[in-house]
Design a protein around this motif. Structure first.
Motif, short mmCIF file in Angstrom:
data_model
loop_
_atom_site.label_atom_id
_atom_site.label_comp_id
_atom_site.label_asym_id
_atom_site.label_seq_id
_atom_site.Cartn_x
_atom_site.Cartn_y
_atom_site.Cartn_z
N GLN A 1 23.05 29.97 -18.06
CA GLN A 1 22.46 31.06 -17.27
C GLN A 1 20.93 30.98 -17.31
O GLN A 1 20.27 31.18 -16.29
N ASP A 2 20.37 30.69 -18.47
CA ASP A 2 18.92 30.56 -18.59
C ASP A 2 18.41 29.41 -17.72
O ASP A 2 17.37 29.53 -17.06
N THR A 3 19.14 28.31 -17.73
CA THR A 3 18.74 27.16 -16.91
C THR A 3 18.79 27.50 -15.43
O THR A 3 17.87 27.17 -14.67
N SER B 1 26.59 28.39 -25.12
CA SER B 1 26.58 27.45 -24.01
C SER B 1 26.45 28.17 -22.67
O SER B 1 25.67 27.75 -21.80
N LYS B 2 27.18 29.28 -22.49
CA LYS B 2 27.08 30.06 -21.25
C LYS B 2 25.67 30.63 -21.08
O LYS B 2 25.11 30.61 -19.98
N LYS C 1 33.95 30.78 -30.34
CA LYS C 1 33.46 31.82 -29.42
C LYS C 1 31.95 31.84 -29.38
O LYS C 1 31.34 31.93 -28.30
N LYS C 2 31.33 31.75 -30.55
CA LYS C 2 29.86 31.77 -30.62
C LYS C 2 29.28 30.57 -29.88
O LYS C 2 28.31 30.70 -29.12
N SER C 3 29.89 29.41 -30.06
CA SER C 3 29.42 28.20 -29.39
C SER C 3 29.55 28.32 -27.88
O SER C 3 28.65 27.94 -27.13
N ARG C 4 30.68 28.86 -27.43
CA ARG C 4 30.89 29.01 -25.99
C ARG C 4 29.92 30.02 -25.38
O ARG C 4 29.40 29.82 -24.28
N LEU C 5 29.68 31.12 -26.09
CA LEU C 5 28.71 32.11 -25.60
C LEU C 5 27.32 31.50 -25.52
O LEU C 5 26.59 31.73 -24.54
#
Length: 150
Positions: A88-90, A83-84, A77-81
């Motif tokens: 979003q930042d990009t 990544s999201k 979950k932490k990894s997926r968050l």
């Protein structure tokens, strides 16, 4: 000084034989050597510390299994968050750069128009200046010619 040695070969793990050499009256330590078992060198020598850590499958009902699964699920979950958030930042940075690019292109158009106007003014002024110099020199030559004839 004579060295008497004996070799014993014992079958090891993963098709590897371990040779134990014993040296008599030499004071040397016994050092195991890893050699491939069989004539073709059929496998890679693997140190005991590098062997698989999975000794047996865990019981799915055990507390340790549930704790590992829970930790793994939290890590996923932490990894997926993360990544999201990075995506979003990009995307936000891309939008900022697009807006900045549009502003800079508008500024380029404005400065290009201003440059064109200034060039036209300069050329007009230079043309007028050239006409004035030419008319002055024409007046001087006609005035010089009139006074020379008198």
């Amino acid at each position: 000084m004579s060295k008497i040695s004996q070799q014993n070969s014992t079958p090891g793990v993963n098709g590897i034989s371990v040779i134990h050499t014993q040296a008599h009256a030499s004071g040397l330590q016994q050092v195991p050597q890893l050699v491939p078992a069989g004539p073709g060198g059929g496998g890679k020598a693997v140190a005991p510390s590098k062997q698989s850590k999975k000794s047996s499958p865990m019981d799915r009902n055990s507390d340790e299994y549930r704790q590992r699964r829970e930790r793994n699920n939290m890590a996923v979950k932490k990894s997926r968050l993360k990544s999201k958030q990075k995506a979003q930042d990009t995307l936000q940075r891309v939008n900022q750069l697009k807006e900045e690019n549009e502003r800079l292109e508008a500024k380029i158009k404005l400065l290009t128009k201003e440059l064109s106007v200034l060039k036209d003014l300069f050329l007009e002024h230079a043309h007028n200046l050239a006409d004035n110099v030419q008319s002055i020199s024409t007046e001087n030559t006609t005035a010089d010619g009139d006074s020379a004839g008198q």
